[in-house]
Design a protein around this motif. Structure first.
Motif, PDB file in Angstrom:
ATOM      1  N   HIS A 189     -18.274 -55.569 -15.888  1.00 32.08           N
ATOM      2  CA  HIS A 189     -18.110 -54.426 -16.965  1.00 32.08           C
ATOM      3  C   HIS A 189     -18.168 -53.136 -15.809  1.00 32.08           C
TER       4      HIS A 189
ATOM      5  N   ASP B 239     -20.673 -60.697 -14.008  1.00 36.26           N
ATOM      6  CA  ASP B 239     -21.125 -60.072 -15.171  1.00 36.26           C
ATOM      7  C   ASP B 239     -21.648 -58.603 -14.690  1.00 36.26           C
TER       8      ASP B 239
ATOM      9  N   HIS C 232     -18.328 -63.272 -25.460  1.00 36.88           N
ATOM     10  CA  HIS C 232     -19.539 -63.263 -24.835  1.00 36.88           C
ATOM     11  C   HIS C 232     -20.407 -64.284 -26.186  1.00 36.88           C
TER      12      HIS C 232
HETATM   13 ZN   LIG Z   1     -20.697 -59.527 -19.728  1.00 37.71          ZN
END
Ligand SMILES: [Zn+2]
Length: 409
Positions: free
Chosen positions: A73, A315, A241
């Motif tokens: 992200h 992540d 997710h």
């Molecule tokens: Zn994620």
């Protein structure tokens, strides 16, 4: 024409075989033309046309394909170090989210950040990742949660990809959580994702994938199915997710939709494992999130034994995984998930490339692939991931060109 020679061991990470088959070559060399690999083999067999004047010398070290971080992200405003302390003192991720912290607080900071601020931070992160040997990065939106900011984040990713040299793959994560202003009318937000975000993303070709966070605090299975189907109809591959905090049937839905990957999967069910194996969906493990949330990791051994390929990614995000250190994630995949170093390496190269639809372009050292490599200060993958250091990467090569960041590493 370029040449990388004096490679002690070359982990080609070709796709065939099992998760642990990294197809090592000894005393190898790799030649490329215009940034694309043209020849791979034992150095003594190097054809004369690739004997260049100034080759890159690997010094007898281990060389692996440029690493692929298939789940980040990347673009967000602010950090959340205050929540780090709250979690240490006992607050759960869900409690923090319910109290208005968590993703919602990053959304507010991201909306307030300028393009210039976000770009500068992304460039800094990507440069740091290159220094570690990471040459391809998947980047999700999802901290805008309104049309303008989501598209703005995706346009920033497009710009970063055009700038290079890191290869960037963008994913629309408009369905990250329901934004605060839609809390009492979530159907309207789902309609906004389907009716506007996806069509506009597709029209401007801003993303390759559409992702949904399926969780009690985020979106239901039925909402995810509607969103991802409409994404697929618009040409965006599906990602989820799934099954992170509770077993909610996310893995089964990924298989049903033929998703490229289902990510997290800490609480995947037996049925979910079987469904993913049947569908050929990649499981993306995120061991840094397990570490930071003190959660049991996904059952990597059961997935691998069932025939599900397991990728390993960071992540990277300001809440549950505030680090882009992919080699650290690989060491954790070994210790927490009981993957061998070879299995972890394949999970961050060719299997990660498959999770983002780039398995024909990056992720292995084979003719026709981009000339992306990491030269590591280790004799083999076992020593590399066992003797953890801040940075074991001596040199990163992207499209045949050594990275500037490597010198600082
Ligand atoms: Zn994620």
């Amino acid at each position: 024409v370029g040449l990388l020679r004096n490679i002690g061991k070359l982990a080609t990470c070709r796709p065939e075989g099992g998760q642990g088959d990294i197809h090592l070559l000894r005393d190898a060399a790799v030649a490329w033309r215009d940034g694309t690999i043209a020849w791979v083999g034992a150095e003594r067999d190097l054809p004369p046309e690739y004997r260049v004047e100034a080759p890159i010398d690997a010094g007898g070290a281990l060389v692996v394909p440029g690493l692929v971080d298939c789940h980040t992200h990347l673009a967000f405003g602010g950090w959340r170090a205050d929540e780090f302390e709250q979690r240490i003192l006992g607050a759960s991720y869900l409690e923090i989210a319910t109290a208005g912290g968590g993703i919602a607080s990053t959304v507010a900071k991201t909306r307030a950040a300028t393009d210039g601020e976000l770009l500068a931070r992304c460039r800094m992160h990507l440069a740091g990742m290159r220094g570690l040997g990471v040459t391809t990065v998947e980047c999700k939106s999802g901290y805008g949660l309104d049309i303008d900011t989501e598209l703005r984040l995706l346009r920033l990713y497009r710009r970063l990809g055009e700038e290079g040299p890191t290869r960037v793959v963008a994913t629309l994560l408009g369905a990250h959580v329901v934004p605060p202003e839609y809390r009492d009318r979530r159907e309207e937000y789902v309609d906004l994702v389907i009716g506007e975000m996806i069509p506009r993303t597709a029209r401007e070709a801003l993303a390759a994938f559409c992702d949904v966070f399926v969780e009690e605090s985020a979106f239901t299975l039925d909402e995810a199915r509607r969103i991802l189907r409409s994404g697929q109809a618009a040409g965006l591959g599906a990602k989820l997710h799934a099954d992170q905090l509770s077993s909610g049937g996310g893995a089964e839905l990924a298989a049903e939709l033929g998703a490229a990957s289902a990510d997290h999967l800490e609480r995947i069910s037996d049925g979910g494992i079987a469904a993913m194996a049947g569908a050929g969906t990649v499981a993306v493990s995120l061991p840094l999130a397990s570490l930071y949330l003190c959660q049991p990791p996904l059952p990597a051994r059961r997935l691998i034994e069932a025939g599900v390929p397991v990728a390993v990614a960071t992540d990277f995000n300001p809440g549950s995984a505030p680090s882009w250190h992919l080699p650290l994630a690989l060491t954790l995949a070994c210790t927490l998930q009981r993957m061998t170093p070879a299995e972890a390496l394949k999970g961050a190269t060719i299997i990660a490339a498959r999770a983002i639809g780039l398995e024909r372009e990056v992720g292995s050292v084979e003719p026709g692939k981009r000339a992306d490599f990491a030269i590591l200060d280790a004799p083999d993958p076992n020593q590399w991931l066992y003797h953890f250091r801040p940075n074991a990467c001596r040199l990163t090569v992207l499209g045949g060109t050594p990275s500037r960041e490597s010198a600082d590493a």
